[in-house]
Write a protein that holds these residues in place. Sequence first.
Motif, mmCIF file in Angstrom:
data_model
loop_
_atom_site.group_PDB
_atom_site.id
_atom_site.type_symbol
_atom_site.label_atom_id
_atom_site.label_comp_id
_atom_site.label_asym_id
_atom_site.label_seq_id
_atom_site.Cartn_x
_atom_site.Cartn_y
_atom_site.Cartn_z
ATOM 1 N N THR A 197 -2.690 6.602 8.790
ATOM 2 C CA THR A 197 -3.931 7.094 8.207
ATOM 3 C C THR A 197 -4.815 7.593 9.332
ATOM 4 O OG1 THR A 197 -4.996 4.971 8.337
ATOM 5 C CG2 THR A 197 -3.785 5.450 6.347
ATOM 6 N N VAL A 198 -5.952 8.132 8.973
ATOM 7 C CA VAL A 198 -6.794 8.783 9.960
ATOM 8 C C VAL A 198 -8.186 8.163 9.965
ATOM 9 C CG1 VAL A 198 -5.574 10.934 10.020
ATOM 10 C CG2 VAL A 198 -7.233 10.567 8.256
ATOM 11 N N MET A 202 0.827 -1.216 0.000
ATOM 12 C CA MET A 202 0.000 0.000 0.000
ATOM 13 C C MET A 202 0.849 1.248 0.000
ATOM 14 S SD MET A 202 -2.989 1.182 -0.129
ATOM 15 C CE MET A 202 -3.890 2.669 0.200
ATOM 16 N N MET A 203 1.948 1.203 0.746
ATOM 17 C CA MET A 203 2.828 2.371 0.770
ATOM 18 C C MET A 203 3.484 2.594 -0.574
ATOM 19 S SD MET A 203 2.716 4.321 3.205
ATOM 20 C CE MET A 203 4.114 5.405 2.977
ATOM 21 N N GLU A 204 3.695 1.518 -1.341
ATOM 22 C CA GLU A 204 4.300 1.694 -2.661
ATOM 23 C C GLU A 204 3.376 2.496 -3.563
ATOM 24 O OE1 GLU A 204 6.078 -1.718 -0.734
ATOM 25 O OE2 GLU A 204 3.996 -1.318 -1.291
ATOM 26 N N PHE A 205 2.062 2.272 -3.446
ATOM 27 C CA PHE A 205 1.118 3.026 -4.268
ATOM 28 C C PHE A 205 1.118 4.490 -3.883
ATOM 29 C CE2 PHE A 205 -2.164 3.775 -7.084
ATOM 30 C CZ PHE A 205 -3.240 4.376 -6.484
ATOM 31 N N SER A 255 -5.602 8.172 -0.351
ATOM 32 C CA SER A 255 -4.887 7.001 0.167
ATOM 33 C C SER A 255 -4.433 7.215 1.597
ATOM 34 C CB SER A 255 -3.656 6.715 -0.682
ATOM 35 O OG SER A 255 -3.988 6.662 -2.024
ATOM 36 N N LEU A 256 -4.132 8.446 1.964
ATOM 37 C CA LEU A 256 -3.701 8.704 3.331
ATOM 38 C C LEU A 256 -4.864 8.865 4.291
ATOM 39 C CD1 LEU A 256 -0.739 11.015 2.713
ATOM 40 C CD2 LEU A 256 -0.699 8.751 3.646
#
Lengths: 98, 172
Positions: free
Chosen positions: B116-117, B1-4, B45-46
């Motif tokens: 993330t929130v 997911m972080m790669e995206f 995404s974040l």
Amino acid sequence: MSHLHLCFYSAFVLSGLGLAFHRTHLISALLCLESMMLSMYVALAMWPIHTQTTSSNLLPVLMLTFAACEAGTGLALLVASTRTHGSDHLHNFNLLQC
Amino acid sequence: MMEFIVFLGVCFMFGGLAVASNPSPYYGVVGLVVASAAGCGWLVSLGVSFVSLVLVMVYLGGMLVVFVYSVSLAADPYPEAWGDWGVVGYGLGMGLVIVVGIVVGVGQEWLVSGNTVNNEGLLFTRSDFDGVALFYSWGAGLFLIGGWGLLLTLFVVLELVRGLSRGAIRAV
């Protein structure tokens, strides 16, 4: 520095350089200014994610409001200059003669 | 997911580079659209989806549309795109900024930032809804100042483009 911070810092610096090294058109300089506003918006939206304070989510929306004002004023200046000088080529804007 | 997320960040950076290398304004707007689309995806995404929607509607759907209409004032018979040597030169020169940034970042051994929130449950909103809703409660003064600024801008633009006999900028 985190790799996400690198992305919007470098987009801001690149757009600032594009504004400084403008070439022929006034509107390309205005587009670089808009790109600086965009990277500032993303930076301000990142901040409440990292610090988990929700009230700071107000700031990007407020900044976008004033960026819209500034974009409208810049485009009005573009239109006024184009109607006077015939095109928006920056080397024609030589009334100050410096 | 972080790669995206990192991929979207890199797209954002290259969109900024595409605008900064100053091609003809027709192609500069393309770079700005790519950068704002990547920025919206990045924010979603974040976790802050509301500010991302605000960005799409106000920035991409409002300001950039007006810019695209104004680009018609900058009509070139032979517009320069990213294949012309002048633009490539500017692009490579400014790409050095990215190289310096990566070198500094790798030198400081990339801090990880992947939070993330999200909130739990069905009837709860994400954090940015509560933040922006402050515009209507404690931030009502800021709301009124923003609205006053927008109204003032309307009259500023009207005066700048009037220009027949009593305009603000006129050489003839």
